[in-house]
Enzyme design. Structure first.
Site, PDB file in Angstrom:
ATOM      1  CD  GLU A  35     -36.786   9.161  17.491  1.00  0.00           C
ATOM      2  OE1 GLU A  35     -36.314  10.244  17.897  1.00  0.00           O
ATOM      3  OE2 GLU A  35     -37.483   8.421  18.178  1.00  0.00           O
ATOM      4  CE  LYS A  37     -27.670  14.978  18.081  1.00  0.00           C
ATOM      5  NZ  LYS A  37     -27.922  16.377  18.218  1.00  0.00           N
ATOM      6  CG  ASP A  39     -28.608  21.571  13.917  1.00  0.00           C
ATOM      7  OD1 ASP A  39     -28.482  21.796  15.136  1.00  0.00           O
ATOM      8  OD2 ASP A  39     -27.804  21.961  13.059  1.00  0.00           O
ATOM      9  CE1 TYR A 147     -35.949  14.808  21.844  1.00  0.00           C
ATOM     10  CE2 TYR A 147     -36.237  15.771  19.685  1.00  0.00           C
ATOM     11  CZ  TYR A 147     -35.664  15.800  20.932  1.00  0.00           C
ATOM     12  OH  TYR A 147     -34.818  16.797  21.257  1.00  0.00           O
ATOM     13  CE  LYS A 234     -23.404  16.550  16.017  1.00  0.00           C
ATOM     14  NZ  LYS A 234     -23.377  17.330  17.203  1.00  0.00           N
ATOM     15  CB  CYS A 328      -5.343  48.588  10.588  1.00  0.00           C
ATOM     16  SG  CYS A 328      -7.137  48.557  10.729  1.00  0.00           S
ATOM     17  CB  CYS A 331      -7.579  52.998  11.094  1.00  0.00           C
ATOM     18  SG  CYS A 331      -6.561  51.963  12.156  1.00  0.00           S
ATOM     19  CB  CYS A 346      -6.041  47.278  14.301  1.00  0.00           C
ATOM     20  SG  CYS A 346      -6.107  49.079  14.297  1.00  0.00           S
ATOM     21  CB  CYS A 352      -9.611  51.260  14.350  1.00  0.00           C
ATOM     22  SG  CYS A 352      -9.733  50.070  13.023  1.00  0.00           S
TER      23      CYS A 352
HETATM   24  S1  IVH Z   1     -33.600  12.020  22.404  1.00  0.00           S
HETATM   25  C1  IVH Z   1     -32.274  11.989  27.206  1.00  0.00           C
HETATM   26  N1  IVH Z   1     -34.161  12.363  19.884  1.00  0.00           N
HETATM   27  O1  IVH Z   1     -30.092  16.272  20.420  1.00  0.00           O
HETATM   28  C2  IVH Z   1     -32.082  12.705  25.922  1.00  0.00           C
HETATM   29  N2  IVH Z   1     -32.831  14.006  20.941  1.00  0.00           N
HETATM   30  O2  IVH Z   1     -27.339  15.823  21.520  1.00  0.00           O
HETATM   31  C3  IVH Z   1     -33.133  12.333  24.930  1.00  0.00           C
HETATM   32  N3  IVH Z   1     -32.227  15.887  19.485  1.00  0.00           N
HETATM   33  O3  IVH Z   1     -30.702  16.778  23.830  1.00  0.00           O
HETATM   34  C4  IVH Z   1     -32.917  13.010  23.643  1.00  0.00           C
HETATM   35  N4  IVH Z   1     -33.266  15.160  17.691  1.00  0.00           N
HETATM   36  O4  IVH Z   1     -31.933  18.296  22.039  1.00  0.00           O
HETATM   37  C5  IVH Z   1     -33.520  12.860  20.960  1.00  0.00           C
HETATM   38  N5  IVH Z   1     -34.801  12.522  17.657  1.00  0.00           N
HETATM   39  C6  IVH Z   1     -34.165  13.024  18.715  1.00  0.00           C
HETATM   40  C7  IVH Z   1     -33.457  14.248  18.672  1.00  0.00           C
HETATM   41  C8  IVH Z   1     -32.799  14.700  19.809  1.00  0.00           C
HETATM   42  C9  IVH Z   1     -32.524  16.138  18.211  1.00  0.00           C
HETATM   43  C10 IVH Z   1     -31.391  16.775  20.327  1.00  0.00           C
HETATM   44  C11 IVH Z   1     -31.882  16.927  21.736  1.00  0.00           C
HETATM   45  C12 IVH Z   1     -30.824  16.258  22.564  1.00  0.00           C
HETATM   46  C13 IVH Z   1     -29.623  16.471  21.719  1.00  0.00           C
HETATM   47  C14 IVH Z   1     -28.545  15.487  22.069  1.00  0.00           C
END
Ligand code: IVH
Length: 604
Positions: A35, A37, A39, A147, A234, A328, A331, A346, A352
């Site tokens: 899935e 992730k 942000d 999710y 990541k 600075c 000032c 400063c 300042c």
């Molecule tokens: S599953 C038990 N799925 O990323 C934890 N997390 O760094 C289950 N996040 O705590 C989390 N997208 O806040 C899951 N598709 C996704 C996500 C996701 C973003 C976040 C979430 C999690 C953090 C982990």
């Protein structure tokens, strides 16, 4: 607890993850679901009989903020579920996000009224959820992806089925998902989205890989911090190459001078970048960045992107080494650099302008005095008009001083400038907000004073240890160091603060205005009296900080004591508790309890 995921940054680490999973499930077929992730801000929603009951943020993983009223305004979160095959009570977790177009609209609006723009959509979502006025939240188009379904008696066999089911109930589940049988399938999904992510209207910072079958998830279980059945990959930060045109120097509230690069505008991860951070003189030296160089800029989670390298092959051979300023820029004071510190400072603390404004902005900020009716723009107006030169001046403000004040903002690329004017309602709000801040507890007042090196946590520890500003001021260097986590640097900074007559006068004036300068024990309402009359010694490392643990004890009516004696009721032992303490507790017959025992005690 609201756990998080283990992070990985390379294909090799995903490979390791897959190996670990397979080793724990010998001979079994494993299927993963990949899935996006998201942000954003993690959220837990509780439903009872199909109706949304609570929405809670992650906080420290154990205790978050109740943001139910604000979450109720988010259109994609159902207040009532469809169908009837949902459990009578369950929690569902996900992520609240702000789509990028909405983020850009909101920031334009904020710039126009002189407020600081949000650094990224995540901060904007988080800031929105914290607002006190839900009708304002409803105007910001927040969105939410769910999710993770939690609850007893969930009859579905896999994560994938869960996602399909929650969609039927009316939730927005992740749209782009893939069932993957092999590592190659996983990499394909990752590589596709690494390239395609800029096309999405929301920010994603990676891919989450989850074992699909619930039965396998259950057997894999959790470590202390995260599930063994899922991992996050990541994405690498995106880079761009552009020319360094010039460097500005900004002075912050503590007097620290930050070099900021002006760049030839360049497109980076969906936005045009014109400025980047250069951190400090050491980093400039290490990178050997020169004006006119072609530089690599990278976008992390920070406010502005940073310069991470120089393309030396394209350097003008006549270019000169970069010289850091010695005075600075605001000032003119001669800059100082302390032994062992990276930043130049400063020293003109009370004369300042950006330091004065910065101190006031810090004072009013949310975690300090939380004077919401004043933002950075308004503080600037008060300062520029000579009304506020010092935090104590805020409490002398009268409505008539403020009415009619106005400022014209020049908006880039906009022909008409925006005029912000203080009208009656604004003024009323400002005065009321300032007055309300007199109720802010001592620990936050201490943080608000802006004493160097005293962040939120240290302020709490000092407030708890000394009880009042008078005791703190009286304390000598050695006494200061008796407090938890206070070392030479912080002790020195406190002595230094109180050796300045300007600061002593400010504190005196604030006192006269009725600001809280001592701990008010009665102010913390008890959560329960389950620990009434019991004394605790807290020792070792816990999943929450020791201070939070002590606060929990007090909030349930218990008492913290410093050392174990025959009168102590419990020793609350975290990891790494010293063997001496254990010996002493054993010899005096004092009960030793674990963090889990403790939570059972307070939850009855
Ligand atoms: S599953 C038990 N799925 O990323 C934890 N997390 O760094 C289950 N996040 O705590 C989390 N997208 O806040 C899951 N598709 C996704 C996500 C996701 C973003 C976040 C979430 C999690 C953090 C982990």
């Amino acid at each position: 607890p609201m756990l998080s995921l283990g992070n990985t940054y390379s294909e090799a680490e995903i490979f390791d993850f897959d190996q670990r999973v397979r080793k724990l499930l010998p001979g079994e077929t494993v299927e993963y679901v990949c899935e996006l992730k998201y942000d954003g801000v993690a959220i837990g929603l509780t439903y009872e009989q199909g109706a949304l009951k609570y929405a809670v943020t992650r906080g420290d993983g154990i205790q978050g903020d109740d943001v139910t009223a604000n979450v109720r305004t988010i259109k994609s979160i159902p207040l009532r579920l469809f169908g009837s095959d949902f459990p009578s009570e369950f929690e569902i977790r996900g992520e609240i996000v702000m789509p990028r177009p909405e983020f850009e609209r909101l920031n334009e609006e904020r710039i126009e009224i002189g407020d600081q723009p949000f650094a990224n959509p995540r901060n904007a979502a988080s800031g929105s959820l914290k607002m006190q006025d839900s009708s304002e939240v409803s105007k910001r188009s927040l969105d939410c992806y769910l999710y993770f379904l939690i609850g007893e008696n969930l009859s579905y066999e896999s994560h994938y089925e869960n996602l399909m089911k929650i969609r039927d109930w009316g939730f927005k589940a992740p749209m782009y998902i893939a069932k993957c049988k092999t590592i190659d399938d996983i990499f394909e999904f990752i590589n596709f989205w690494d390239k395609a992510r800029d096309e999405l209207s929301i920010d994603i910072d990676g891919i989450v890989i989850k074992v699909n079958a619930h039965d396998q998830q259950k057997r894999l279980g959790f470590t202390a911090k995260s599930p063994r059945w899922a991992i996050a990959y990541k994405f690498k930060a995106k880079q761009a190459l552009t020319r360094l045109l010039s460097v500005d120097f900004q002075v912050g509230r503590t007097g620290a001078v930050t070099p900021v690069a002006n760049l030839e505008p360049v497109l980076l991860a969906g936005t045009i970048v014109k400025r980047a951070s250069l951190h400090n003189a050491d980093i400039i030296k290490k990178l050997d960045v020169r004006i006119g160089d072609m530089v690599f800029v990278e976008k992390g989670g920070e406010i502005i992107p940073k310069i991470v390298g120089v393309d030396r092959s394209r350097r003008d051979p006549a270019s000169a080494e970069f010289q850091f300023i010695t005075q600075c820029p605001e000032c003119g004071s001669k800059l100082e650099r302390m032994e062992g510190e990276a930043a130049h400072y400063c020293p003109n603390e009370s004369g300042c302008p950006p330091q004065i404004k910065g101190k006031i902005e810090h004072f009013i900020s949310r975690k300090a005095m939380n004077i919401e009716s004043l933002g950075e723009g308004k503080v600037g107006m008060l300062f520029d008009n000579g009304l506020v030169n010092n935090i104590a001046d805020l409490y002398d403000l009268k409505a008539e001083d403020l009415l009619g004040l106005q400022k014209e903002y020049v908006i880039e690329g906009n022909e008409k400038n925006r005029v912000v004017k203080f009208r009656e309602k604004t003024v009323e709000n400002i005065i009321a907000g300032i007055s309300l801040s007199k109720k802010v507890p001592f620990e936050r007042v201490l943080f608000a004073l802006g004493i160097r090196f005293i962040g939120e946590t240290i302020a709490k520890k000092l407030a708890r240890h000394f009880g009042s500003i008078d005791e703190l001021q009286k304390a000598g260097f050695d006494e200061l160091k008796q407090a938890e986590e206070i070392g030479d640097v912080i002790a020195g900074s406190i002595i230094n603060y109180f050796s300045n007559p300007v600061n002593i006068k400010t504190v005196e004036r604030l006192k006269q205005h009725g600001i809280q300068f001592a701990i008010q024990k009665s102010e913390t309402p008890l959560l329960s009296d389950r620990l009434a009359g019991k004394s605790f010694v807290v020792s070792g490392v816990f999943t929450i900080s020791r201070d939070e643990m002590k606060t929990l004890i007090e909030k349930h009516g218990g008492r913290n004591v410093g050392s174990i004696s025959a009168k102590t009721d419990f020793v609350l032992a975290g990891e790494k508790m010293g063997p001496e303490k254990k010996k002493k507790a054993d010899s005096l017959g004092v009960a030793i309890i674990s963090e889990d025992d403790f939570y059972s005690m307070i939850s009855g």
